[in-house]
Design an enzyme around this catalytic site. Structure first.
Site, PDB file in Angstrom:
ATOM      1  N   HIS A  19      -7.747  -2.105  -3.092  1.00 47.12           N
ATOM      2  CA  HIS A  19      -7.253  -2.513  -4.584  1.00 47.12           C
ATOM      3  C   HIS A  19      -7.535  -3.819  -5.109  1.00 47.12           C
ATOM      4  O   HIS A  19      -8.046  -4.141  -6.336  1.00 47.12           O
ATOM      5  CB  HIS A  19      -5.588  -1.999  -4.846  1.00 47.12           C
ATOM      6  N   LYS A  43       5.674  12.962  -3.439  1.00 52.03           N
ATOM      7  CA  LYS A  43       6.865  13.930  -2.413  1.00 52.03           C
ATOM      8  C   LYS A  43       7.404  12.824  -1.605  1.00 52.03           C
ATOM      9  O   LYS A  43       8.694  12.778  -1.257  1.00 52.03           O
ATOM     10  CB  LYS A  43       5.816  14.522  -1.461  1.00 52.03           C
ATOM     11  N   ARG A  92     -15.068   4.754  -3.141  1.00 52.32           N
ATOM     12  CA  ARG A  92     -15.070   4.492  -1.648  1.00 52.32           C
ATOM     13  C   ARG A  92     -16.352   5.147  -0.847  1.00 52.32           C
ATOM     14  O   ARG A  92     -17.433   4.384  -0.526  1.00 52.32           O
ATOM     15  CB  ARG A  92     -13.770   4.472  -0.662  1.00 52.32           C
ATOM     16  N   SER A 130      -4.038   3.779   0.633  1.00 59.95           N
ATOM     17  CA  SER A 130      -2.645   3.624   0.645  1.00 59.95           C
ATOM     18  C   SER A 130      -2.262   4.484   1.595  1.00 59.95           C
ATOM     19  O   SER A 130      -1.274   4.304   2.063  1.00 59.95           O
ATOM     20  CB  SER A 130      -2.137   3.644  -0.704  1.00 59.95           C
TER      21      SER A 130
END
Ligand code: ADP
Length: 160
Positions: A19, A43, A92, A130
């Site tokens: 990031h 979640k 990516r 992440s």
């Protein structure tokens, strides 16, 4: 002169060096860059939204034209409200492309005046996400070079 403001949206749970690579590139291209943390009901988040924002503010301090904000609901609505001309997204690998293309096309349909700009990170971050960081963190694996030292510290404090 026209000032170009771009929004870089994401979950940033947590912010990674991938990031930051994109933020640095974006801060050079755009006059102002707003890193916008999506406030959704994920979640299984590792960090709360306020924690993510606080870490992002800390690690983006070196760039004077970078701001951190929170949004919920439709991204194009938020971008309109901020008077942004561009959305920044990272690509990516090829696997990102299909989803990103769909989203960019949907956003363009809803708001034709806002362009999505894709940028590629340095190859050393092209397999970093992440989600992977969260998995390694929960298994107490090493995160050096994957996240900024501040994030590494916060992870250590959280998962022990
Ligand atoms: P992730 O996909 O890592 O869970 P986010 O939802 O926070 O992250 O992603 C926000 C944006 O940052 C997306 O456009 C995503 O493609 C991009 N991004 C995430 N990780 C990287 C990376 N390592 N290099 C470049 N861009 C990335």
């Amino acid at each position: 002169m026209k000032q170009v403001l771009a929004i870089y949206p994401g979950s940033f749970d947590p912010v990674t060096n991938g990031h930051l690579d994109l933020i640095e590139r974006g801060s050079k291209l755009f006059d102002r860059l707003v890193v916008a943390v999506l406030q959704n009901l994920e979640k299984d988040p590792l960090f709360s939204v306020p924690e993510r924002v606080e870490m992002l503010r800390e690690v983006t301090r070196p760039w004077a034209n970078v701001e951190v904000d929170v949004f919920d609901g439709l991204l194009v609505e938020y971008a309109r409200r901020r008077k942004a001309q561009a959305l920044l997204r990272g690509i990516r690998a090829i696997s990102d492309y299909e989803y990103e293309l769909q989203m960019a096309m949907m956003n363009r349909k809803m708001e034709p005046n806002i362009e999505t700009v894709f940028m590629m990170p340095s190859v050393k971050y092209s397999y970093l996400s992440s989600r992977l960081v969260r998995e390694v963190a929960r298994l107490h694996g090493p995160l050096k070079d994957l996240v900024p030292p501040l994030v590494e510290e916060r992870i250590r404090a959280k998962v022990t």
